[in-house]
Design an enzyme around this catalytic site. Structure first.
Site, PDB file in Angstrom:
ATOM      1  N   GLU A   1       8.711  11.617  14.731  1.00  0.00           N
ATOM      2  CA  GLU A   1       7.750  12.268  13.830  1.00  0.00           C
ATOM      3  C   GLU A   1       7.669  13.771  14.081  1.00  0.00           C
ATOM      4  O   GLU A   1       7.587  14.554  13.131  1.00  0.00           O
ATOM      5  CB  GLU A   1       6.373  11.607  13.977  1.00  0.00           C
TER       6      GLU A   1
ATOM      7  N   ARG B   1      -4.653   8.260  20.281  1.00  0.00           N
ATOM      8  CA  ARG B   1      -5.027   7.029  19.568  1.00  0.00           C
ATOM      9  C   ARG B   1      -6.463   6.614  19.917  1.00  0.00           C
ATOM     10  O   ARG B   1      -7.206   6.159  19.052  1.00  0.00           O
ATOM     11  CB  ARG B   1      -4.017   5.927  19.835  1.00  0.00           C
TER      12      ARG B   1
ATOM     13  N   THR C   1      -7.964   2.061  12.878  1.00  0.00           N
ATOM     14  CA  THR C   1      -7.486   2.473  11.555  1.00  0.00           C
ATOM     15  C   THR C   1      -8.583   2.341  10.506  1.00  0.00           C
ATOM     16  O   THR C   1      -8.757   3.210   9.662  1.00  0.00           O
ATOM     17  CB  THR C   1      -6.257   1.632  11.142  1.00  0.00           C
TER      18      THR C   1
ATOM     19  N   PHE D   1       0.803  -1.231   0.000  1.00  0.00           N
ATOM     20  CA  PHE D   1       0.000   0.000   0.000  1.00  0.00           C
ATOM     21  C   PHE D   1       0.836   1.282   0.000  1.00  0.00           C
ATOM     22  O   PHE D   1       0.293   2.381  -0.047  1.00  0.00           O
ATOM     23  CB  PHE D   1      -0.964   0.021   1.201  1.00  0.00           C
TER      24      PHE D   1
ATOM     25  N   HIS E   1      -3.748  10.741  11.239  1.00  0.00           N
ATOM     26  CA  HIS E   1      -2.602   9.914  11.631  1.00  0.00           C
ATOM     27  C   HIS E   1      -2.216  10.341  13.034  1.00  0.00           C
ATOM     28  O   HIS E   1      -2.287  11.519  13.373  1.00  0.00           O
ATOM     29  CB  HIS E   1      -1.407  10.158  10.691  1.00  0.00           C
TER      30      HIS E   1
ATOM     31  N   ARG F   1     -12.277   8.848  13.471  1.00  0.00           N
ATOM     32  CA  ARG F   1     -12.399   8.059  12.242  1.00  0.00           C
ATOM     33  C   ARG F   1     -13.830   7.578  12.007  1.00  0.00           C
ATOM     34  O   ARG F   1     -14.286   7.552  10.865  1.00  0.00           O
ATOM     35  CB  ARG F   1     -11.412   6.894  12.262  1.00  0.00           C
TER      36      ARG F   1
END
Length: 137
Positions: free
Chosen positions: A126, A85, A91, A57, A115, A102
């Site tokens: 990050e 999270r 996800t 992906f 993300h 989400r």
């Protein structure tokens, strides 16, 4: 006090839900220590997601992440990584709990709105990828 990285992805930016997502963070005890709206270059997206380079992906993910602007934030608070999270949800938005970002704003597993760093170690990496120390307050 932990810090974590959040990216509001191109699908959610295009829907005009930036403010709604940022409000979820602030309403749940996360402080926005830095934020900016950027258009990722292909080079940036490939470098950021390099950990997934061997996965099937990868190219689709890079294409998606450069398809429009993103909003990148440093979130700060107690248990910031886990809290973010939890707020994001699974996800795959079809598996995300009701009331998560989400579940409310994502289209599918590929265009999944946000993300978030998955560990303190990755959060530090990050954050440093996108922000200099002087940009975070």
């Amino acid at each position: 006090m932990e810090q974590t990285l959040s990216i509001i992805k191109p699908d959610a930016v295009a829907k005009g839900v930036i403010g709604k997502i940022l409000d979820r963070f602030e309403s749940n005890g996360l402080r926005i220590a830095a934020t900016k709206k950027v258009q990722l270059s292909r080079q940036d997206a490939e470098a950021f997601y390099a950990v997934h380079k061997a996965r099937p992906f990868f190219n689709d993910l890079v294409d998606f992440m450069v398809s429009g602007p993103v909003v990148i934030s440093v979130l700060e608070g107690e248990n910031a990584v886990l809290k973010n999270r939890d707020l994001m949800g699974a996800t795959n938005p079809k598996e995300a709990a009701a009331g998560t970002i989400r579940a409310d704003f994502a289209e599918n597993i590929d265009a999944n709105a946000v993300h978030g760093s998955d560990s303190l170690e990755n959060a530090a990496i990050e954050i440093a990828f996108f922000f200099s120390g002087r940009e975070i307050s």
